[in-house]
Design a protein around this motif. Structure first.
Motif, PDB file in Angstrom:
ATOM      1  N   ARG A 194       0.829  -1.223   0.000  1.00 36.75           N
ATOM      2  CA  ARG A 194       0.000   0.000   0.000  1.00 36.75           C
ATOM      3  C   ARG A 194       0.859   1.267   0.000  1.00 36.75           C
ATOM      4  NH1 ARG A 194      -4.542  -0.620   4.452  1.00 36.75           N
ATOM      5  NH2 ARG A 194      -5.537   1.027   3.221  1.00 36.75           N
ATOM      6  N   VAL A 195       2.129   1.104  -0.370  1.00 40.83           N
ATOM      7  CA  VAL A 195       3.031   2.250  -0.457  1.00 40.83           C
ATOM      8  C   VAL A 195       3.695   2.212  -1.829  1.00 40.83           C
ATOM      9  CG1 VAL A 195       4.975   3.449   0.619  1.00 40.83           C
ATOM     10  CG2 VAL A 195       3.511   1.976   2.014  1.00 40.83           C
TER      11      VAL A 195
ATOM     12  N   ALA B 237      11.054  12.046  -5.890  1.00 43.82           N
ATOM     13  CA  ALA B 237       9.827  11.314  -6.224  1.00 43.82           C
ATOM     14  C   ALA B 237       8.826  11.421  -5.087  1.00 43.82           C
ATOM     15  CB  ALA B 237      10.162   9.851  -6.478  1.00 43.82           C
ATOM     16  N   PHE B 238       7.551  11.139  -5.386  1.00 48.44           N
ATOM     17  CA  PHE B 238       6.517  11.166  -4.354  1.00 48.44           C
ATOM     18  C   PHE B 238       6.363   9.782  -3.741  1.00 48.44           C
ATOM     19  CE2 PHE B 238       5.432  15.291  -5.820  1.00 48.44           C
ATOM     20  CZ  PHE B 238       4.728  15.884  -4.781  1.00 48.44           C
ATOM     21  N   ARG B 239       6.222   9.761  -2.414  1.00 49.31           N
ATOM     22  CA  ARG B 239       5.921   8.513  -1.710  1.00 49.31           C
ATOM     23  C   ARG B 239       4.434   8.567  -1.378  1.00 49.31           C
ATOM     24  NH1 ARG B 239       9.028   4.831   1.294  1.00 49.31           N
ATOM     25  NH2 ARG B 239       7.835   3.712   2.892  1.00 49.31           N
ATOM     26  N   ASN B 240       3.669   7.617  -1.896  1.00 55.86           N
ATOM     27  CA  ASN B 240       2.216   7.618  -1.698  1.00 55.86           C
ATOM     28  C   ASN B 240       1.809   6.455  -0.794  1.00 55.86           C
ATOM     29  OD1 ASN B 240       1.474   9.692  -3.904  1.00 55.86           O
ATOM     30  ND2 ASN B 240       2.752   8.200  -5.002  1.00 55.86           N
ATOM     31  N   VAL B 241       0.816   6.710   0.025  1.00 54.36           N
ATOM     32  CA  VAL B 241       0.292   5.666   0.913  1.00 54.36           C
ATOM     33  C   VAL B 241      -1.218   5.592   0.692  1.00 54.36           C
ATOM     34  CG1 VAL B 241       0.054   4.913   3.309  1.00 54.36           C
ATOM     35  CG2 VAL B 241       2.069   6.199   2.624  1.00 54.36           C
ATOM     36  N   GLY B 242      -1.723   4.388   0.545  1.00 55.62           N
ATOM     37  CA  GLY B 242      -3.164   4.226   0.339  1.00 55.62           C
ATOM     38  C   GLY B 242      -3.429   2.975  -0.477  1.00 55.62           C
ATOM     39  N   ASP B 243      -4.343   3.096  -1.426  1.00 56.32           N
ATOM     40  CA  ASP B 243      -4.648   1.954  -2.297  1.00 56.32           C
ATOM     41  C   ASP B 243      -4.021   2.233  -3.663  1.00 56.32           C
ATOM     42  OD1 ASP B 243      -6.222   0.663  -0.318  1.00 56.32           O
ATOM     43  OD2 ASP B 243      -7.769   2.185  -0.671  1.00 56.32           O
TER      44      ASP B 243
ATOM     45  N   GLU C 101      -3.154   0.204 -10.429  1.00 64.28           N
ATOM     46  CA  GLU C 101      -2.624  -0.952 -11.165  1.00 64.28           C
ATOM     47  C   GLU C 101      -1.199  -0.657 -11.639  1.00 64.28           C
ATOM     48  OE1 GLU C 101      -3.597  -4.741 -12.246  1.00 64.28           O
ATOM     49  OE2 GLU C 101      -4.923  -3.460 -11.098  1.00 64.28           O
ATOM     50  N   GLY C 102      -0.269  -1.582 -11.423  1.00 61.07           N
ATOM     51  CA  GLY C 102       1.095  -1.442 -11.932  1.00 61.07           C
ATOM     52  C   GLY C 102       1.949  -0.417 -11.225  1.00 61.07           C
ATOM     53  N   ALA C 103       1.527  -0.009 -10.023  1.00 58.09           N
ATOM     54  CA  ALA C 103       2.289   1.012  -9.277  1.00 58.09           C
ATOM     55  C   ALA C 103       3.656   0.459  -8.871  1.00 58.09           C
ATOM     56  CB  ALA C 103       1.502   1.431  -8.050  1.00 58.09           C
ATOM     57  N   ASP C 104       4.582   1.379  -8.694  1.00 57.45           N
ATOM     58  CA  ASP C 104       5.948   1.027  -8.280  1.00 57.45           C
ATOM     59  C   ASP C 104       5.967   0.906  -6.757  1.00 57.45           C
ATOM     60  OD1 ASP C 104       8.643   0.704  -7.948  1.00 57.45           O
ATOM     61  OD2 ASP C 104       9.160   2.800  -8.416  1.00 57.45           O
ATOM     62  N   LEU C 105       5.715  -0.316  -6.258  1.00 58.82           N
ATOM     63  CA  LEU C 105       5.545  -0.512  -4.809  1.00 58.82           C
ATOM     64  C   LEU C 105       6.866  -0.344  -4.059  1.00 58.82           C
ATOM     65  CD1 LEU C 105       3.083  -3.551  -4.716  1.00 58.82           C
ATOM     66  CD2 LEU C 105       2.563  -1.132  -4.351  1.00 58.82           C
ATOM     67  N   LEU C 106       6.736   0.211  -2.867  1.00 57.39           N
ATOM     68  CA  LEU C 106       7.911   0.429  -2.007  1.00 57.39           C
ATOM     69  C   LEU C 106       7.787  -0.395  -0.731  1.00 57.39           C
ATOM     70  CD1 LEU C 106       8.109   4.341  -2.226  1.00 57.39           C
ATOM     71  CD2 LEU C 106       9.550   2.701  -3.456  1.00 57.39           C
ATOM     72  N   GLU C 107       8.940  -0.590  -0.086  1.00 58.37           N
ATOM     73  CA  GLU C 107       8.968  -1.293   1.195  1.00 58.37           C
ATOM     74  C   GLU C 107       8.280  -0.404   2.249  1.00 58.37           C
ATOM     75  OE1 GLU C 107       9.917  -4.697   3.216  1.00 58.37           O
ATOM     76  OE2 GLU C 107      10.353  -4.295   1.106  1.00 58.37           O
ATOM     77  N   PRO C 108       7.295  -0.911   2.953  1.00 60.47           N
ATOM     78  CA  PRO C 108       6.612  -0.053   3.935  1.00 60.47           C
ATOM     79  C   PRO C 108       7.451   0.156   5.196  1.00 60.47           C
ATOM     80  CG  PRO C 108       5.718  -2.264   4.042  1.00 60.47           C
ATOM     81  CD  PRO C 108       6.731  -2.268   2.921  1.00 60.47           C
ATOM     82  N   THR C 109       7.163   1.237   5.880  1.00 59.54           N
ATOM     83  CA  THR C 109       7.801   1.509   7.172  1.00 59.54           C
ATOM     84  C   THR C 109       6.723   1.486   8.262  1.00 59.54           C
ATOM     85  OG1 THR C 109       7.439   3.890   7.035  1.00 59.54           O
ATOM     86  CG2 THR C 109       9.501   3.047   6.094  1.00 59.54           C
ATOM     87  N   LEU C 110       7.189   1.586   9.505  1.00 60.59           N
ATOM     88  CA  LEU C 110       6.251   1.622  10.632  1.00 60.59           C
ATOM     89  C   LEU C 110       5.332   2.840  10.528  1.00 60.59           C
ATOM     90  CD1 LEU C 110       5.754   0.123  13.441  1.00 60.59           C
ATOM     91  CD2 LEU C 110       7.024   2.009  14.421  1.00 60.59           C
ATOM     92  N   GLU C 111       5.911   3.959  10.048  1.00 58.55           N
ATOM     93  CA  GLU C 111       5.111   5.181   9.928  1.00 58.55           C
ATOM     94  C   GLU C 111       3.982   4.998   8.921  1.00 58.55           C
ATOM     95  OE1 GLU C 111       6.152   9.701  10.317  1.00 58.55           O
ATOM     96  OE2 GLU C 111       6.861   8.986   8.374  1.00 58.55           O
TER      97      GLU C 111
END
Lengths: 295, 287
Positions: free
Chosen positions: B230-231, B251-257, B260-270
């Motif tokens: 979700r990030v 770049a922008f870091r987005n959180v949510g839903d 399709e095909g988004a560049d997913l990132l490793e989530p953090t505790l925050e």
């Protein structure tokens, strides 16, 4: 005593002299001789250490240890210690804001001005201005001795095992003793009124006890403020209905009796509510500056 | 692991505001982080557990003692170390004198034993060298350590720390974290904080509060896992994101839903924390 045994040491202290030295019973000039010898003789020092009761030695070290870091007591603490107050109680009282110099100076200034004004006016049968103000000073002092507004460490004190009511009582007694003492001295400055100048005493006790008794319900600020306000309102009403220079009703014999009754009732209520002092007087989250508590 | 604190149904109102609403929790040995936005009820919960204020409803025990009774409250207070949000000091006291004062409040009346204990706790928080200095001459970080030393008097088994790292600079914060780690050994510590880094670095459990409710209770890894998948990263802020901010790399870091095909990132505790708040409607997460 320092250093090892002097190599030219040719004699040692007798066993019985060492025992007397240990008990503190060796008399001069033998005592001076023993002192000088022990300073240069490690062997006799070891023998002396062997004679001493380990429990007594440990207690001595503990006392020394305790003194190493002990903070220098303030003037107030030293005074209390000299009066025989236990050191932990003296420290509790030293943290009472209104026992500090600035408060005491302010109270003294107010009393001096009031006494001077009462003496200068000398219009009525009693020094009304002084009698009206004097009961408010102990009330204010006690109110400022405990509570989130004036005690910066209040939150820590509330959750400490020491019962809140005990802390309140310790500080109240101390503040009352100082406040009533100062009022008493001020009374002596009005000799022309005789015992009538002491008519502040029972109202002072009544107001202080009432303010404290209302604190668990109304908070440490509102309770004394309302009590003091009530006293002023009562005097204003009494003054309105006064005929000529007659003594105001609160300072007559009947008024004094009523003050004594109120004081007694408030003390009973206070004892009944003592467990309420076990929690913070203010249920909202505390706020404060860098030293906390200070508005 | 032994349960130190067990609470259920804790409810407290300030006038018309519900500060705590049916809060239930269990605390075990180790450091538990308490996260939440301003007004979430963190400080109120800590004050209730520290026995500073009684709850309107509900009950809790600390090491089996019920603070609802006078005897139980005394027993709880004897096992408790509390560092309030704004620890107040008598500014004219030295560090030693202040901790000595708190030691008296904690019933240590024997002078020699008390002074030994004061020296011990001041050494534990690395303040032995400044013990004779007046508190008003100490830095913010040192003052916090004086307050922690006061909380540690009597070797309490349950430590309640309300935002101890707030207002400290990064170096002081790091030193304070080391201290909390050290003092937390063998104790149950409840640590309220706004800093997710505090939780990530110090805590084995985390509780998230919002609106007087407990929104999450679990491990930091479980909270982080809530944001798995979700990030994502994007060149521009994704309008569909619940939260999005430009990172140092541009770049922008987005959180949510994610789309399709988004560049997913490793989530953090925050990320997990923000999504937990947003999922419960506790806070609109926009930056």
């Amino acid at each position: 005593m320092s250093g090892d045994t002097n190599p030219r040491q040719t004699w040692h202290l007798a066993e019985e002299d060492l025992r007397a030295y240990d008990r503190g019973e060796l008399a001069p000039p033998l005592l001076w001789s023993a002192d000088a010898h022990l300073a240069g003789c490690a062997e006799c020092r070891v023998r002396l250490a062997g004679l001493a009761d380990p429990a007594v030695l440990d207690a001595g070290w503990a006392r020394l240890d305790a003194e190493l870091d002990a903070p220098r007591p303030s003037l107030l603490e030293r005074l209390l210690l000299r009066c025989g107050v236990a050191d932990h109680t003296a420290r509790l009282l030293a943290a009472t804001p209104v026992l500090r110099r600035s408060w005491l100076l302010a109270v003294t200034a107010v009393l001096v001005m009031t006494v001077a004004a009462s003496d200068a006016l000398r219009q009525a049968d009693s020094p009304t201005l002084f009698l009206a103000l004097a009961p408010l000073l102990p009330l204010a002092g006690v109110a400022l001795a405990y509570g989130p507004v004036c005690d910066p460490a209040y939150e820590m004190a509330v959750v400490a095992p020491l019962h809140g009511f005990r802390l309140v009582l310790v500080r109240t007694v101390a503040v009352l003793a100082v406040g009533l003492g100062m009022n008493g001295l001020a009374t002596l400055a009005l000799p022309g009124y005789g015992l009538r100048a002491l008519a502040w005493l029972l109202p002072a006790l009544a107001l202080t006890a009432t303010g404290l008794a209302l604190t668990p319900r109304l908070g440490a600020v509102l309770a004394p403020a309302l009590t003091g306000g009530g006293w002023i309102a009562l005097l204003a009403v009494a003054a309105t209905g006064r005929h000529g220079d007659a003594t105001l009703p609160p300072f007559t014999a009947a008024g004094q009796g009523a003050a004594a009754a109120v004081a007694a009732l408030a003390v009973v209520l206070l004892v009944h509510l003592r467990d309420r002092f076990d929690f913070a007087a203010d249920r909202t989250a505390p706020t404060g500056g860098p030293y906390g508590g200070t508005p | 692991m032994t349960v130190t604190v067990s609470a259920s149904g804790l409810t407290l109102r300030y006038g018309g505001t519900v500060a705590l609403d049916d809060v239930a929790l269990r605390l075990e040995e180790g450091i538990t982080g308490l996260l939440g936005p301003n007004g979430a009820g963190k400080t109120t919960l800590l004050r209730v557990l520290a026995t500073a204020v009684p709850a309107d409803r509900g009950a809790f025990t600390v090491l089996g003692h019920d603070p609802g009774t006078a005897a139980g409250r005394l027993a709880v207070r004897r096992t408790l170390g509390y560092l309030p949000q704004n620890p107040g000091f008598h500014p004219d006291f030295t560090a030693f004198a202040f901790v000595d004062y708190v030691a008296i409040l904690k019933e240590l009346t024997d002078r020699a034993a008390r002074h030994r204990e004061v020296r011990r706790v001041l050494a534990e928080v690395d303040l032995a060298d400044v013990r004779g200095r007046r508190i008003k001459r100490l830095s913010g970080g040192m003052r916090q350590r004086v307050a922690l030393a006061a909380a540690l008097v009597g070797d309490p088994r349950f430590l309640v720390l309300d935002e101890p790292t707030a207002g400290l600079d990064p170096e002081q914060r790091m030193r304070f974290r080391e201290l909390i780690t050290r003092t937390g050994e063998g104790r149950t510590v409840l640590l309220s904080t706004h800093q997710t880094e505090d939780v990530a670095m110090l805590c084995h459990r985390v509780i998230v509060m919002a609106g007087g409710h407990v929104r999450f209770e679990g491990t930091p890894a479980e909270l982080t896992a809530r944001a798995a998948g979700r990030v994502w990263s994007s060149a521009e802020r994704d309008p569909g994101a619940r939260a999005g901010w430009r990172t140092g790399a541009g770049a922008f870091r987005n959180v949510g839903d994610p789309p399709e095909g988004a560049d997913l990132l490793e989530p953090t505790l925050e990320d997990g924390y923000l999504l937990t708040l947003d999922d419960t409607g506790a806070q609109a997460v926009t930056r």
